[in-house]
Design a protein around this motif. Structure first.
Motif, PDB file in Angstrom:
ATOM      1  N   LEU A 182       0.834  -1.194   0.000  1.00  0.00           N
ATOM      2  CA  LEU A 182       0.000   0.000   0.000  1.00  0.00           C
ATOM      3  C   LEU A 182       0.876   1.254   0.000  1.00  0.00           C
ATOM      4  O   LEU A 182       0.678   2.184  -0.782  1.00  0.00           O
ATOM      5  CB  LEU A 182      -0.895  -0.017   1.241  1.00  0.00           C
ATOM      6  CG  LEU A 182      -2.031   0.989   1.296  1.00  0.00           C
ATOM      7  CD1 LEU A 182      -2.988   0.739   0.149  1.00  0.00           C
ATOM      8  CD2 LEU A 182      -2.766   0.871   2.618  1.00  0.00           C
ATOM      9  N   ALA A 183       1.898   1.241   0.856  1.00  0.00           N
ATOM     10  CA  ALA A 183       2.802   2.383   0.940  1.00  0.00           C
ATOM     11  C   ALA A 183       3.563   2.565  -0.360  1.00  0.00           C
ATOM     12  O   ALA A 183       3.759   3.688  -0.825  1.00  0.00           O
ATOM     13  CB  ALA A 183       3.784   2.187   2.099  1.00  0.00           C
ATOM     14  N   LEU A 184       3.952   1.444  -0.961  1.00  0.00           N
ATOM     15  CA  LEU A 184       4.679   1.532  -2.240  1.00  0.00           C
ATOM     16  C   LEU A 184       3.826   2.229  -3.281  1.00  0.00           C
ATOM     17  O   LEU A 184       4.270   3.144  -3.967  1.00  0.00           O
ATOM     18  CB  LEU A 184       5.063   0.131  -2.731  1.00  0.00           C
ATOM     19  CG  LEU A 184       5.787   0.115  -4.076  1.00  0.00           C
ATOM     20  CD1 LEU A 184       7.255   0.452  -3.900  1.00  0.00           C
ATOM     21  CD2 LEU A 184       5.637  -1.214  -4.779  1.00  0.00           C
ATOM     22  N   ALA A 207      -3.862   3.382 -15.590  1.00  0.00           N
ATOM     23  CA  ALA A 207      -3.807   2.359 -14.544  1.00  0.00           C
ATOM     24  C   ALA A 207      -4.481   1.069 -15.012  1.00  0.00           C
ATOM     25  O   ALA A 207      -3.988  -0.032 -14.770  1.00  0.00           O
ATOM     26  CB  ALA A 207      -4.481   2.865 -13.272  1.00  0.00           C
ATOM     27  N   LEU A 208      -5.574   1.220 -15.717  1.00  0.00           N
ATOM     28  CA  LEU A 208      -6.300   0.064 -16.234  1.00  0.00           C
ATOM     29  C   LEU A 208      -5.431  -0.710 -17.222  1.00  0.00           C
ATOM     30  O   LEU A 208      -5.325  -1.940 -17.166  1.00  0.00           O
ATOM     31  CB  LEU A 208      -7.577   0.554 -16.924  1.00  0.00           C
ATOM     32  CG  LEU A 208      -8.701  -0.454 -17.089  1.00  0.00           C
ATOM     33  CD1 LEU A 208      -9.182  -0.919 -15.740  1.00  0.00           C
ATOM     34  CD2 LEU A 208      -9.844   0.161 -17.877  1.00  0.00           C
ATOM     35  N   ALA A 209      -4.784   0.027 -18.118  1.00  0.00           N
ATOM     36  CA  ALA A 209      -3.896  -0.610 -19.094  1.00  0.00           C
ATOM     37  C   ALA A 209      -2.732  -1.289 -18.379  1.00  0.00           C
ATOM     38  O   ALA A 209      -2.352  -2.417 -18.715  1.00  0.00           O
ATOM     39  CB  ALA A 209      -3.382   0.421 -20.093  1.00  0.00           C
ATOM     40  N   ALA A 210      -2.184  -0.623 -17.366  1.00  0.00           N
ATOM     41  CA  ALA A 210      -1.033  -1.167 -16.639  1.00  0.00           C
ATOM     42  C   ALA A 210      -1.424  -2.431 -15.890  1.00  0.00           C
ATOM     43  O   ALA A 210      -0.700  -3.425 -15.898  1.00  0.00           O
ATOM     44  CB  ALA A 210      -0.500  -0.128 -15.655  1.00  0.00           C
ATOM     45  N   GLY A 212     -12.968  -8.585 -10.988  1.00  0.00           N
ATOM     46  CA  GLY A 212     -12.684  -8.356  -9.570  1.00  0.00           C
ATOM     47  C   GLY A 212     -11.332  -7.696  -9.387  1.00  0.00           C
ATOM     48  O   GLY A 212     -11.181  -6.770  -8.591  1.00  0.00           O
ATOM     49  N   TYR A 213     -10.362  -8.175 -10.136  1.00  0.00           N
ATOM     50  CA  TYR A 213      -9.031  -7.586 -10.049  1.00  0.00           C
ATOM     51  C   TYR A 213      -9.035  -6.134 -10.500  1.00  0.00           C
ATOM     52  O   TYR A 213      -8.468  -5.261  -9.844  1.00  0.00           O
ATOM     53  CB  TYR A 213      -8.028  -8.391 -10.894  1.00  0.00           C
ATOM     54  CG  TYR A 213      -7.121  -9.172 -10.003  1.00  0.00           C
ATOM     55  CD1 TYR A 213      -5.856  -8.716  -9.697  1.00  0.00           C
ATOM     56  CD2 TYR A 213      -7.571 -10.334  -9.400  1.00  0.00           C
ATOM     57  CE1 TYR A 213      -5.050  -9.400  -8.818  1.00  0.00           C
ATOM     58  CE2 TYR A 213      -6.784 -11.034  -8.536  1.00  0.00           C
ATOM     59  CZ  TYR A 213      -5.521 -10.564  -8.250  1.00  0.00           C
ATOM     60  OH  TYR A 213      -4.730 -11.233  -7.372  1.00  0.00           O
ATOM     61  N   LEU A 214      -9.685  -5.897 -11.638  1.00  0.00           N
ATOM     62  CA  LEU A 214      -9.732  -4.528 -12.145  1.00  0.00           C
ATOM     63  C   LEU A 214     -10.444  -3.620 -11.160  1.00  0.00           C
ATOM     64  O   LEU A 214     -10.019  -2.498 -10.903  1.00  0.00           O
ATOM     65  CB  LEU A 214     -10.424  -4.486 -13.509  1.00  0.00           C
ATOM     66  CG  LEU A 214      -9.729  -5.264 -14.633  1.00  0.00           C
ATOM     67  CD1 LEU A 214     -10.509  -5.138 -15.930  1.00  0.00           C
ATOM     68  CD2 LEU A 214      -8.309  -4.776 -14.840  1.00  0.00           C
ATOM     69  N   GLY A 215     -11.520  -4.140 -10.563  1.00  0.00           N
ATOM     70  CA  GLY A 215     -12.274  -3.340  -9.604  1.00  0.00           C
ATOM     71  C   GLY A 215     -11.463  -3.042  -8.350  1.00  0.00           C
ATOM     72  O   GLY A 215     -11.347  -1.893  -7.929  1.00  0.00           O
ATOM     73  N   GLY A 216     -10.880  -4.091  -7.776  1.00  0.00           N
ATOM     74  CA  GLY A 216     -10.137  -3.937  -6.526  1.00  0.00           C
ATOM     75  C   GLY A 216      -8.933  -3.025  -6.690  1.00  0.00           C
ATOM     76  O   GLY A 216      -8.732  -2.087  -5.920  1.00  0.00           O
ATOM     77  N   PHE A 217      -8.144  -3.308  -7.723  1.00  0.00           N
ATOM     78  CA  PHE A 217      -6.968  -2.484  -7.936  1.00  0.00           C
ATOM     79  C   PHE A 217      -7.333  -1.125  -8.496  1.00  0.00           C
ATOM     80  O   PHE A 217      -6.646  -0.138  -8.249  1.00  0.00           O
ATOM     81  CB  PHE A 217      -5.975  -3.192  -8.856  1.00  0.00           C
ATOM     82  CG  PHE A 217      -5.107  -4.142  -8.117  1.00  0.00           C
ATOM     83  CD1 PHE A 217      -3.917  -3.725  -7.579  1.00  0.00           C
ATOM     84  CD2 PHE A 217      -5.522  -5.446  -7.915  1.00  0.00           C
ATOM     85  CE1 PHE A 217      -3.133  -4.594  -6.865  1.00  0.00           C
ATOM     86  CE2 PHE A 217      -4.747  -6.327  -7.198  1.00  0.00           C
ATOM     87  CZ  PHE A 217      -3.541  -5.910  -6.671  1.00  0.00           C
ATOM     88  N   GLY A 218      -8.431  -1.090  -9.246  1.00  0.00           N
ATOM     89  CA  GLY A 218      -8.905   0.184  -9.778  1.00  0.00           C
ATOM     90  C   GLY A 218      -9.140   1.185  -8.654  1.00  0.00           C
ATOM     91  O   GLY A 218      -8.754   2.352  -8.757  1.00  0.00           O
ATOM     92  N   PHE A 240      -7.676   1.319  -5.789  1.00  0.00           N
ATOM     93  CA  PHE A 240      -6.399   1.823  -5.289  1.00  0.00           C
ATOM     94  C   PHE A 240      -5.734   2.746  -6.298  1.00  0.00           C
ATOM     95  O   PHE A 240      -5.058   3.696  -5.926  1.00  0.00           O
ATOM     96  CB  PHE A 240      -5.476   0.672  -4.916  1.00  0.00           C
ATOM     97  CG  PHE A 240      -5.798   0.139  -3.577  1.00  0.00           C
ATOM     98  CD1 PHE A 240      -5.375   0.810  -2.439  1.00  0.00           C
ATOM     99  CD2 PHE A 240      -6.586  -0.978  -3.432  1.00  0.00           C
ATOM    100  CE1 PHE A 240      -5.709   0.353  -1.186  1.00  0.00           C
ATOM    101  CE2 PHE A 240      -6.927  -1.445  -2.189  1.00  0.00           C
ATOM    102  CZ  PHE A 240      -6.490  -0.784  -1.057  1.00  0.00           C
ATOM    103  N   ALA A 241      -5.944   2.443  -7.582  1.00  0.00           N
ATOM    104  CA  ALA A 241      -5.367   3.304  -8.609  1.00  0.00           C
ATOM    105  C   ALA A 241      -5.990   4.701  -8.535  1.00  0.00           C
ATOM    106  O   ALA A 241      -5.296   5.702  -8.697  1.00  0.00           O
ATOM    107  CB  ALA A 241      -5.576   2.693  -9.991  1.00  0.00           C
ATOM    108  N   VAL A 242      -7.300   4.760  -8.233  1.00  0.00           N
ATOM    109  CA  VAL A 242      -7.952   6.065  -8.081  1.00  0.00           C
ATOM    110  C   VAL A 242      -7.308   6.840  -6.929  1.00  0.00           C
ATOM    111  O   VAL A 242      -6.918   7.992  -7.064  1.00  0.00           O
ATOM    112  CB  VAL A 242      -9.468   5.913  -7.804  1.00  0.00           C
ATOM    113  CG1 VAL A 242     -10.081   7.257  -7.463  1.00  0.00           C
ATOM    114  CG2 VAL A 242     -10.170   5.306  -8.995  1.00  0.00           C
TER     115      VAL A 242
END
Lengths: 341, 240
Positions: free
Chosen positions: A21-23, A237-240, A194-200, A202-204
């Motif tokens: 998270l910190a990273l 972020a989505l592309a990454a 689920g992955y896109l949503g969860g990480f999305g 954090f990307a926001v």
């Protein structure tokens, strides 16, 4: 929808993995601050050649923090070309003319600022001074930090989401939880969604922090709308994320995931516009056209430097979305190796 | 079709290595079926084929009349892999809640099922602890609980009791027998003889082939042996 269960689980994992998270949230802040320190320096003492200046002017300017030398125009032209001074100041009647060497943006800024201060001090005496600024090299560009800042914002979002997303998907594969998830009624697209949503999410959060910090704390030049910047960083972020999870298929462990950085991330930096590619062969320049970061950087520069709106960079938005759709589809296909449904 | 699981003529290769060869097994509902064999004999591969997460080169897996893979049948299957497929960052409770939700369990019943399954494996007191702090045996038990959480009709367990102490192992096997009374089918792989003894039916796997199958008594009678160990050693020898 079961994808929601995946999202919920990822959020919980993040809460526990404080380092990751910190990273994602603070490493970009640290690096961008360091870059700001390096690129945004203004404590520079300029060297200026003065030609035919009135005594009233030289009396004032000589008290400023700078290195002055009076000389004739011909001599001044020589030392300017040789790069021995940062600028030449000359007077014709009431017209003040400044020729800047121009290749160092920090030097340009300090010369101009110094002159403006001097002119302000003189203002009660000389109301009619016009300052004309010419450049030997370059132009009245923004400083290097302003110029590369938008690209950097895009880069950090791309890099950290790629790394953290790719590695956590890889770990699912290694620790067997992916197999276990596939031995449940969870659909392949639900896992990816689920992955896109969860990480999305954090990307926001990450994008918000980086953008806010860059613009409001580091005072990065910002002509456009905050929300437009957020939109582009989200697409990046989505592309990454989709690229990271896809490439994790080809990595056997975390270290092999790190090995993708020089292959996938570093070339994108070179071609994204941090470095000037105008002199490069057009064919080679085309390499940048297959890299998501190039499009993100173009759009971010447009918004932040030129204040453009979505109608100016809809093409970049479409290409970024296209990259994501491509990578997501390939992801769902790659999971087919595990289960046909 | 009455069989809980029917595997027909399954063959599979990894690269040039043959891992399964013409395996046919029919498993009746309500029994404990043991897949017995030395490590590397193809037990885990066979289980993946059964689940439909590995497509065999030849043959098919039919679970309760439906050809695998089938998302519908997945709801009725509980699977515990050989490696503990758990999220180390999450607590035992959170892991269970995740696996319960993706198994299609209704939200209201998740909490109750999670609680009762954690009780079965004696992990209630550690429910709020992160899995990364768990011992090997605790992880094994949690994996088992995760396989049980959606109350599946068919339970497939790959070496379920490795690293679990004898007392708890006894409890877990009692639980297995209780489940079969409810009509559930349990398929376990093992290479521990005293566990194999507790199975209703056995298939002995060696180098990807089923050498012999039947009840423990049938297996023993076939070579007039007193113990299953003798059967295991006998069939291991004759084919090599």
């Amino acid at each position: 929808m079961k994808a929601a269960a995946v999202i919920h689980r990822i959020l919980r994992q993040f809460r526990r993995d404080k380092r990751a998270l910190a990273l994602m949230l603070f490493a970009p802040i640290l690096v961008i601050t360091l870059l700001w320190l390096v690129l945004d320096t203004e404590e520079y003492e300029p060297e200026i050649a003065i030609v035919d200046a009135p005594v009233a002017f030289t009396n004032i300017i000589e008290h400023k923090e700078a290195d002055f030398s009076s000389m004739n125009m011909r001599e001044a032209g020589r030392v300017l070309k040789a790069g021995e001074v940062d600028g030449v100041l000359s007077w014709e009647d009431d017209r003040l003319s400044l020729i800047l060497e121009g290749s160092d943006s920090a030097a340009n800024r300090s010369v101009i600022r110094l002159l403006q201060e001097t002119l302000q001090d003189m203002n009660p005496l000389h109301q009619e001074i016009t300052l004309e600024i010419l450049y030997l090299h370059g132009s009245a560009e923004l400083n290097l930090f302003d110029n590369t800042g938008p690209v950097l914002i895009g880069f950090f979002v791309f890099f950290f989401v790629f790394l953290v997303g790719g590695i956590s998907f890889l770990r699912e594969r290694i620790q067997g939880t992916l197999e276990k998830s596939l031995a449940s009624p969870l659909k392949r697209w639900e896992i990816i969604a689920g992955y896109l949503g969860g990480f999305g999410l954090f990307a926001v959060l990450q994008s918000l922090i980086i953008i806010f910090y860059s613009i409001y704390v580091l005072d990065m030049f910002m002509a456009g709308s905050f929300w437009n910047v957020l939109l582009i960083t989200l697409l990046l972020a989505l592309a990454a994320l989709s690229l990271g999870t896809l490439l994790s298929t080809f990595a056997g462990n975390e270290f092999q995931m790190i090995q993708f950085i020089p292959l996938v991330i570093v070339p994108q930096v070179f071609f994204s516009g941090i470095f000037n590619l105008e002199t490069m062969h057009p064919f080679l320049r085309g390499i940048g056209r297959i890299m998501p970061l190039t499009y993100g950087a173009e759009a971010l520069r447009g918004i932040m430097i030129r204040g453009e709106g979505p109608s100016d960079y809809w093409m970049q938005i479409a290409v970024l979305a296209g990259f994501s759709v491509l990578f997501i589809s390939l992801n769902i296909l790659a999971l087919k190796k595990h289960r046909r449904l | 079709m009455n069989e809980a699981v029917q595997l027909t003529h399954i063959s599979h290769i990894y690269g040039r290595h043959r891992v399964l060869y013409d395996v046919s097994i029919a498993i009746q509902p309500g029994i404990i079926f043991g897949l017995l064999g030395p490590s590397g004999s193809g037990k885990t591969t066979l289980i993946k084929v059964l689940l439909g997460i590995l497509k065999p080169a030849l043959g098919q897996s039919i679970v309760m009349g439906t050809r695998m893979p089938s998302l519908h049948q997945m709801k009725h299957i509980g699977f515990m892999a050989q490696s503990d497929a758990l999220y180390p960052e999450l607590t035992a409770q959170e892991n269970m809640e995740y696996f319960a939700s993706i198994s299609g369990l209704e939200r209201q019943s998740v909490k109750m099922r999670v609680k009762s399954c954690l009780e079965t494996v004696d992990l209630t007191s550690s429910a709020k602890k992160q899995v990364s702090s768990f011992s090997g045996g605790m992880k094994r038990r949690l994996s088992l609980a995760a396989a049980l959480v959606h109350d599946p009709d068919i339970l497939i367990l790959d070496e379920p009791t490795v690293g679990i102490d004898p007392v708890l192992r006894e409890t877990i096997w009692k639980e297995f027998h209780r489940l079969t009374v409810e009509g559930k089918t349990i398929i376990v792989t093992t290479h521990v003889m005293d566990e194999a003894e507790k199975c209703d039916q056995l298939a002995l796997l060696r180098e990807g082939e089923v050498i012999v199958q039947g009840t423990v008594e049938e297996l023993k009678a076939s070579i007039k042996a007193d113990s299953l160990e003798e059967v295991f050693l006998h069939y291991g020898r004759v084919t090599s």
